[in-house]
Write an enzyme that holds these catalytic residues in place. Structure first.
Site, PDB file in Angstrom:
ATOM      1  CG  ASP A  57      -2.079   0.834   1.129  1.00 33.39           C
ATOM      2  OD1 ASP A  57      -1.904   2.025   0.805  1.00 33.39           O
ATOM      3  OD2 ASP A  57      -3.199   0.336   1.346  1.00 33.39           O
ATOM      4  CG  PHE A  79      -1.239   2.843 -14.170  1.00 30.37           C
ATOM      5  CD1 PHE A  79      -1.832   3.480 -15.254  1.00 30.37           C
ATOM      6  CD2 PHE A  79      -0.073   2.129 -14.382  1.00 30.37           C
ATOM      7  CE1 PHE A  79      -1.271   3.398 -16.523  1.00 30.37           C
ATOM      8  CE2 PHE A  79       0.491   2.040 -15.645  1.00 30.37           C
ATOM      9  CZ  PHE A  79      -0.108   2.673 -16.716  1.00 30.37           C
ATOM     10  CB  SER A  83     -10.187   6.542 -11.132  1.00 32.73           C
ATOM     11  OG  SER A  83     -10.697   5.245 -11.322  1.00 32.73           O
ATOM     12  CG  ASN A  98      -5.727   5.566  -2.505  1.00 35.70           C
ATOM     13  OD1 ASN A  98      -5.144   4.652  -1.937  1.00 35.70           O
ATOM     14  ND2 ASN A  98      -5.887   5.606  -3.809  1.00 35.70           N
ATOM     15  CE1 TYR A 147      -9.268  10.137 -10.577  1.00 40.59           C
ATOM     16  CE2 TYR A 147     -10.618  11.211 -12.255  1.00 40.59           C
ATOM     17  CZ  TYR A 147      -9.569  10.386 -11.905  1.00 40.59           C
ATOM     18  OH  TYR A 147      -8.815   9.800 -12.890  1.00 40.59           O
ATOM     19  CG  PHE A 214     -26.801   8.207 -15.874  1.00 39.12           C
ATOM     20  CD1 PHE A 214     -27.898   7.766 -15.138  1.00 39.12           C
ATOM     21  CD2 PHE A 214     -25.612   7.504 -15.780  1.00 39.12           C
ATOM     22  CE1 PHE A 214     -27.805   6.650 -14.316  1.00 39.12           C
ATOM     23  CE2 PHE A 214     -25.504   6.387 -14.957  1.00 39.12           C
ATOM     24  CZ  PHE A 214     -26.607   5.965 -14.228  1.00 39.12           C
TER      25      PHE A 214
HETATM   26  N1  UDP Z   1     -23.272   6.721 -18.617  1.00 38.41           N
HETATM   27  C1  UDP Z   1     -24.571   6.280 -18.717  1.00 38.41           C
HETATM   28  N2  UDP Z   1     -24.911   5.106 -18.089  1.00 38.41           N
HETATM   29  C2  UDP Z   1     -24.006   4.354 -17.385  1.00 38.41           C
HETATM   30  C3  UDP Z   1     -22.679   4.813 -17.307  1.00 38.41           C
HETATM   31  C4  UDP Z   1     -22.342   6.000 -17.920  1.00 38.41           C
HETATM   32  O1  UDP Z   1     -25.419   6.925 -19.347  1.00 38.41           O
HETATM   33  O2  UDP Z   1     -24.377   3.295 -16.832  1.00 38.41           O
HETATM   34  C5  UDP Z   1     -22.876   7.978 -19.276  1.00 38.41           C
HETATM   35  C6  UDP Z   1     -22.359   9.022 -18.284  1.00 38.41           C
HETATM   36  O3  UDP Z   1     -23.447   9.768 -17.777  1.00 38.41           O
HETATM   37  C7  UDP Z   1     -21.412   9.834 -19.164  1.00 38.41           C
HETATM   38  C8  UDP Z   1     -20.872   8.817 -20.161  1.00 38.41           C
HETATM   39  O4  UDP Z   1     -21.783   7.713 -20.146  1.00 38.41           O
HETATM   40  O5  UDP Z   1     -22.153  10.803 -19.870  1.00 38.41           O
HETATM   41  C9  UDP Z   1     -19.485   8.320 -19.816  1.00 38.41           C
HETATM   42  O6  UDP Z   1     -19.483   7.904 -18.463  1.00 38.41           O
HETATM   43  P1  UDP Z   1     -18.321   7.028 -17.804  1.00 38.41           P
HETATM   44  O7  UDP Z   1     -18.689   6.777 -16.381  1.00 38.41           O
HETATM   45  O8  UDP Z   1     -18.049   5.832 -18.665  1.00 38.41           O
HETATM   46  O9  UDP Z   1     -17.028   7.957 -17.905  1.00 38.41           O
HETATM   47  P2  UDP Z   1     -16.756   9.458 -17.348  1.00 38.41           P
HETATM   48  O10 UDP Z   1     -17.014  10.365 -18.524  1.00 38.41           O
HETATM   49  O11 UDP Z   1     -17.645   9.715 -16.183  1.00 38.41           O
HETATM   50  O12 UDP Z   1     -15.311   9.421 -16.983  1.00 38.41           O
END
Ligand code: UDP
Length: 329
Positions: A57, A79, A83, A98, A147, A214
């Protein structure tokens, strides 16, 4: 020997494979809080005596010292981090401790052991809401979640470490990483999946699972968010070029890693249906908190300075992710 922190995770494990393929010797380090022991076993199988793994860790200084005491490390590719944007808003303490404290411990130990080269996985989240697209490296940096802030703090710490201790860093600001190893040895595997492509593909594999999209009311071409999807193998190629850049020029620098092109969530969904040949259940949800409408990288600097060229398409990324997803079923 190259030290890879976060070697049991999605991107770190692809980096280990690529370095081994190029003939490097690699030490992997991971606390296995997000990464998986099964991934480490795959890497061991492939790397044989060229790959060593230490479970440890970054918050425990002795764990880090063990690496430098046991192996002659030439450079580090870092890495290991949490995230998830949403989680970072709910639990910022976890992210600052972290990501920032862990990295500070690593950098201190590097300086103490005279290892002065690091490639760091930074993020487009350091820019915050896009004021223009495509986003170049000079775009204002106003991260809008813990983040992104944690990654920006680390970049600033690295600048100070360069001035004070001559530690040279190349910071790679990722856009949306996608796809998997062509041979399905490793891929994107999160215990709780929040990312777009694996979530759509999980719904394709399981007809009882509906995919939640979303937000359909963004000011974009079809109302859904637009992102720049960079293939994980292309992304890793940039890390190897960054390592070579550090060896050759011994200077600090930073680059965006993306494709210069954006795809909407609906376009990704449609392409997943096409590639899998399945009709996927779709549910429109309200916007997810913290999602900017559009993020697209300008990648000219990485092309010109590192000689990097992303080769794979979104189709390639989804196809390899699909093969990986099926292999895990
Ligand atoms: N997204 C979605 N449904 C999901 C996961 C992600 O509609 O189950 C959408 C999210 O709102 C964003 C895009 O896909 O607009 C990319 O999201 P992700 O979490 O893959 O990567 P981020 O851009 O957040 O790093």
């Amino acid at each position: 020997m190259i030290l890879i922190t976060g070697s049991a995770g999605y991107i770190g494990s692809h980096c280990v494979l690529a370095l081994l393929e190029k003939g490097y010797e690699v030490v992997g380090f991971d606390n296995l809080s997000v990464g998986h022991i099964e991934t480490v076993e795959k890497l061991k199988l492939y790397g044989k005596d060229k790959f060593k793994f230490i479970q440890g860790d970054l918050l425990i200084e002795n764990d880090i010292q063990k690496i430098f005491s046991n192996y002659k490390i030439d450079a580090v590719i870092h890495f290991a981090a949490f995230s998830l944007v949403g989680e970072s808003c709910l639990n910022p303490s976890k992210y600052y401790r972290n990501n920032v404290v862990g990295t500070l411990n690593l950098l201190d130990k590097m300086v103490e052991n005279n290892v002065l080269k690091i490639v760091f996985s930074s993020t487009a989240a350091t820019y915050g809401e896009a004021q223009y697209v495509p986003i170049d490296e000079l775009h204002p940096k106003k991260p809008c979640n813990p983040y992104g802030k944690s990654k920006l703090m680390i970049e600033e710490i690295m600048d100070d470490f360069d001035k004070a201790y001559n530690l040279k860093s190349v910071r790679l600001r990722y856009f949306n990483v996608a796809g998997a190893d062509e041979k399905t040895r490793v891929g994107e595997w999160h215990t709780t999946e929040t990312h777009l492509i694996p979530n759509v593909l999980k719904s394709a594999l399981n007809e009882n699972k509906t995919f939640n999209l979303f937000g359909y009311d963004y000011d974009t071409k079809d109302g859904t968010c637009v992102r720049d999807y960079i293939n994980v193998e292309d992304l890793i190629e940039a890390h190897i070029l960054a390592l070579e850049y550090l060896n050759k020029f011994e200077t600090t620098n930073f680059f965006n890693l993306g494709t210069n092109e954006g795809n909407s969530v609906k376009e990704v969904f449609d392409l997943c249906e096409k590639i899998t040949g399945k009709k996927i259940n779709l549910n429109i949800e309200k916007r997810r908190e913290g999602d900017p409408a559009t993020l697209i990288a300008k990648n000219k600097k990485a092309k010109e300075v590192l000689g990097w060229e992303p080769r794979k398409t979104l189709y390639d990324s989804i196809k390899s992710a699909w093969e990986y997803e099926k292999s895990r079923k």
